[in-house]
Design a protein around this motif. Structure first.
Motif, PDB file in Angstrom:
ATOM      1  N   PHE A   1       0.772  -1.034  -0.136  1.00 48.07           N
ATOM      2  CA  PHE A   1       0.300  -0.045   0.065  1.00 48.07           C
ATOM      3  C   PHE A   1       0.646   1.275   0.354  1.00 48.07           C
ATOM      4  CE2 PHE A   1      -1.709   3.343   2.646  1.00 48.07           C
ATOM      5  CZ  PHE A   1      -2.822   4.238   1.848  1.00 48.07           C
ATOM      6  N   SER A   2       1.614   1.443   0.423  1.00 50.43           N
ATOM      7  CA  SER A   2       2.915   2.528   1.055  1.00 50.43           C
ATOM      8  C   SER A   2       3.912   2.388  -0.322  1.00 50.43           C
ATOM      9  CB  SER A   2       4.060   1.927   1.877  1.00 50.43           C
ATOM     10  OG  SER A   2       3.168   1.753   3.074  1.00 50.43           O
ATOM     11  N   MET A   3       3.515   1.475  -1.024  1.00 49.84           N
ATOM     12  CA  MET A   3       4.674   1.565  -1.888  1.00 49.84           C
ATOM     13  C   MET A   3       3.546   2.524  -3.344  1.00 49.84           C
ATOM     14  SD  MET A   3       7.716   0.606  -1.782  1.00 49.84           S
ATOM     15  CE  MET A   3       8.719   0.331  -0.302  1.00 49.84           C
ATOM     16  N   LYS A   4       2.215   1.381  -3.015  1.00 48.12           N
ATOM     17  CA  LYS A   4       1.008   2.350  -4.342  1.00 48.12           C
ATOM     18  C   LYS A   4       0.961   3.698  -4.195  1.00 48.12           C
ATOM     19  CE  LYS A   4      -1.345  -1.318  -5.451  1.00 48.12           C
ATOM     20  NZ  LYS A   4      -2.363  -2.109  -5.759  1.00 48.12           N
ATOM     21  N   LEU A   5       1.331   4.727  -2.961  1.00 47.34           N
ATOM     22  CA  LEU A   5       0.689   5.686  -2.519  1.00 47.34           C
ATOM     23  C   LEU A   5       1.943   6.505  -2.674  1.00 47.34           C
ATOM     24  CD1 LEU A   5      -0.524   8.137  -0.813  1.00 47.34           C
ATOM     25  CD2 LEU A   5       1.115   6.936   1.199  1.00 47.34           C
ATOM     26  N   VAL A   6       2.993   5.453  -2.884  1.00 40.80           N
ATOM     27  CA  VAL A   6       4.190   6.684  -3.549  1.00 40.80           C
ATOM     28  C   VAL A   6       3.753   6.458  -4.570  1.00 40.80           C
ATOM     29  CG1 VAL A   6       6.588   6.749  -3.651  1.00 40.80           C
ATOM     30  CG2 VAL A   6       5.896   6.371  -1.626  1.00 40.80           C
ATOM     31  N   ILE A   7       4.096   5.649  -5.826  1.00 39.62           N
ATOM     32  CA  ILE A   7       3.623   6.014  -7.077  1.00 39.62           C
ATOM     33  C   ILE A   7       2.508   6.530  -7.290  1.00 39.62           C
ATOM     34  CG2 ILE A   7       3.537   4.060  -9.144  1.00 39.62           C
ATOM     35  CD1 ILE A   7       6.611   4.217  -8.282  1.00 39.62           C
ATOM     36  N   ASP A   8       1.961   6.312  -6.739  1.00 44.22           N
ATOM     37  CA  ASP A   8       0.304   7.131  -7.712  1.00 44.22           C
ATOM     38  C   ASP A   8       1.006   8.947  -6.927  1.00 44.22           C
ATOM     39  OD1 ASP A   8      -1.026   5.479  -7.553  1.00 44.22           O
ATOM     40  OD2 ASP A   8      -2.309   5.376  -6.411  1.00 44.22           O
TER      41      ASP A   8
ATOM     42  N   ILE B   1       3.926  10.605  -7.039  1.00 45.91           N
ATOM     43  CA  ILE B   1       4.944  10.402  -8.701  1.00 45.91           C
ATOM     44  C   ILE B   1       4.363  10.341  -9.568  1.00 45.91           C
ATOM     45  CG2 ILE B   1       7.231   9.713  -9.740  1.00 45.91           C
ATOM     46  CD1 ILE B   1       8.071  11.099  -7.260  1.00 45.91           C
ATOM     47  N   THR B   2       3.180   9.754 -10.177  1.00 45.64           N
ATOM     48  CA  THR B   2       2.463   9.898 -11.381  1.00 45.64           C
ATOM     49  C   THR B   2       1.913  11.418 -11.220  1.00 45.64           C
ATOM     50  OG1 THR B   2       2.090   7.244 -11.168  1.00 45.64           O
ATOM     51  CG2 THR B   2       0.519   8.786 -12.571  1.00 45.64           C
TER      52      THR B   2
ATOM     53  N   LEU C   1       3.898  18.935  -4.957  1.00 52.81           N
ATOM     54  CA  LEU C   1       4.453  17.402  -4.435  1.00 52.81           C
ATOM     55  C   LEU C   1       4.255  16.811  -3.153  1.00 52.81           C
ATOM     56  CD1 LEU C   1       4.384  14.327  -5.485  1.00 52.81           C
ATOM     57  CD2 LEU C   1       7.103  14.649  -5.354  1.00 52.81           C
ATOM     58  N   LEU C   2       5.441  17.940  -2.440  1.00 55.41           N
ATOM     59  CA  LEU C   2       5.081  17.264  -1.005  1.00 55.41           C
ATOM     60  C   LEU C   2       3.986  17.515  -0.329  1.00 55.41           C
ATOM     61  CD1 LEU C   2       8.954  18.386   0.260  1.00 55.41           C
ATOM     62  CD2 LEU C   2       7.311  16.173  -0.175  1.00 55.41           C
ATOM     63  N   MET C   3       3.265  18.872  -0.704  1.00 56.77           N
ATOM     64  CA  MET C   3       2.024  19.346  -0.151  1.00 56.77           C
ATOM     65  C   MET C   3       0.841  18.426  -0.775  1.00 56.77           C
ATOM     66  SD  MET C   3      -0.205  23.284  -0.874  1.00 56.77           S
ATOM     67  CE  MET C   3      -0.401  22.708  -2.789  1.00 56.77           C
ATOM     68  N   ASP C   4       1.105  17.858  -1.941  1.00 51.50           N
ATOM     69  CA  ASP C   4      -0.214  17.090  -1.951  1.00 51.50           C
ATOM     70  C   ASP C   4      -0.032  16.033  -1.548  1.00 51.50           C
ATOM     71  OD1 ASP C   4      -2.262  15.995  -3.789  1.00 51.50           O
ATOM     72  OD2 ASP C   4      -1.180  14.651  -3.943  1.00 51.50           O
ATOM     73  N   PHE C   5       0.973  15.218  -1.290  1.00 56.23           N
ATOM     74  CA  PHE C   5       1.361  14.725  -0.086  1.00 56.23           C
ATOM     75  C   PHE C   5       1.047  14.759   1.052  1.00 56.23           C
ATOM     76  CE2 PHE C   5       4.291  11.486   2.029  1.00 56.23           C
ATOM     77  CZ  PHE C   5       3.684  10.335   1.312  1.00 56.23           C
ATOM     78  N   ALA C   6       1.567  15.665   1.326  1.00 55.72           N
ATOM     79  CA  ALA C   6       0.685  15.822   2.788  1.00 55.72           C
ATOM     80  C   ALA C   6      -0.028  15.822   3.430  1.00 55.72           C
ATOM     81  CB  ALA C   6       1.268  17.525   3.269  1.00 55.72           C
ATOM     82  N   TYR C   7      -1.312  16.521   2.095  1.00 58.89           N
ATOM     83  CA  TYR C   7      -2.523  15.897   2.762  1.00 58.89           C
ATOM     84  C   TYR C   7      -2.798  14.768   2.490  1.00 58.89           C
ATOM     85  CZ  TYR C   7      -3.461  21.029   0.285  1.00 58.89           C
ATOM     86  OH  TYR C   7      -3.383  21.601   0.004  1.00 58.89           O
ATOM     87  N   LYS C   8      -2.036  13.588   1.692  1.00 63.24           N
ATOM     88  CA  LYS C   8      -3.048  12.094   1.588  1.00 63.24           C
ATOM     89  C   LYS C   8      -2.241  11.350   3.214  1.00 63.24           C
ATOM     90  CE  LYS C   8      -2.123  11.883  -3.376  1.00 63.24           C
ATOM     91  NZ  LYS C   8      -0.973  11.670  -4.322  1.00 63.24           N
ATOM     92  N   VAL C   9      -0.990  12.331   3.170  1.00 64.33           N
ATOM     93  CA  VAL C   9      -0.992  11.412   5.333  1.00 64.33           C
ATOM     94  C   VAL C   9      -1.816  11.291   6.341  1.00 64.33           C
ATOM     95  CG1 VAL C   9       1.114  11.868   7.367  1.00 64.33           C
ATOM     96  CG2 VAL C   9       1.832  11.815   4.303  1.00 64.33           C
ATOM     97  N   LYS C  10      -1.898  13.080   6.185  1.00 67.28           N
ATOM     98  CA  LYS C  10      -3.006  13.625   7.048  1.00 67.28           C
ATOM     99  C   LYS C  10      -4.568  12.623   6.737  1.00 67.28           C
ATOM    100  CE  LYS C  10      -6.450  16.945   6.443  1.00 67.28           C
ATOM    101  NZ  LYS C  10      -6.178  18.711   6.160  1.00 67.28           N
ATOM    102  N   TRP C  11      -4.821  12.375   5.862  1.00 63.91           N
ATOM    103  CA  TRP C  11      -6.157  11.527   5.594  1.00 63.91           C
ATOM    104  C   TRP C  11      -6.230  10.220   6.536  1.00 63.91           C
ATOM    105  CZ3 TRP C  11      -5.561  12.820  -0.283  1.00 63.91           C
ATOM    106  CH2 TRP C  11      -6.454  14.244  -0.500  1.00 63.91           C
TER     107      TRP C  11
END
Length: 194
Positions: free
Chosen positions: A156-163, A165-166, A178-188
């Protein structure tokens, strides 16, 4: 997967073949690749190619699985460098991946995985790194109840990263975007959405 003839090659010869496959398959879709291109680039006969692989799809699948293993390894090294802050390790990989030059092998490997994300889901039967992964999960105080769940969380973590990066490549995001978008995902993930 490759035949025993390929698997028994010396490491430098296997790497040479793999690098040629990466160059050929990253230049165009598999539907436009011919075995003749590969054997010409390898300076070998068509017969030798078929001693290594069943067909073009077999060579392609090998490259995708090998690339997935390499990318998994890079991600896990970043996580390992910040064992007690799992998501910081993922962030570090994302920033690094967002700076890969388009001619780099790392970029080409990621592109292949992005184009074939279903193959990125391939789960190795070899549990290498399982103990290190358990330590990372424990250091982060994640509630993981079984080895099966730990493995599932890894993928799941690997897919999160690939998604992520995509999204960055498709939208030509800067590292900050990229980091701002990733921060949303981490928050969720950490806090939920309700």
């Amino acid at each position: 997967m490759p035949k025993a003839t390929f698997n028994n090659l010396p490491p430098e010869k296997k790497l040479f073949v793999r690098n040629i496959l990466l160059q050929v398959f990253s230049d165009k879709p598999i539907s436009q690749v011919k075995v003749s291109e590969i054997v010409e680039a390898l300076h070998m006969s068509r017969g030798i190619f078929y001693k290594y692989f069943e067909d073009l799809n077999d060579a392609y699948d090998y490259l995708i699985h090998d690339s997935a293993n390499k990318v998994h390894g890079r991600i896990l090294r970043k996580i390992g460098s910040h064992q007690q802050d799992f998501f910081k390790g993922l962030e570090l990989f994302l920033v690094e991946a967002n700076t890969y030059g388009k001619e780099s092998d790392e970029f080409k490997e990621l592109q292949l995985l992005i184009q074939n994300s279903y193959l990125f889901s391939y789960r190795s039967e070899d549990p290498h790194g399982a103990e290190a992964w358990k330590k990372v999960l424990a250091a982060n105080k994640f509630r993981i109840d079984s080895q099966e769940e730990a493995n599932s969380f890894l993928y799941f973590s690997m897919k999160l990263v690939i998604d992520s990066i995509t999204d960055a490549y498709a939208n030509q995001w800067t590292s900050d975007e990229l980091l701002m978008d990733f921060a949303y995902k981490v928050k969720w993930l950490k806090q939920g959405i309700q």
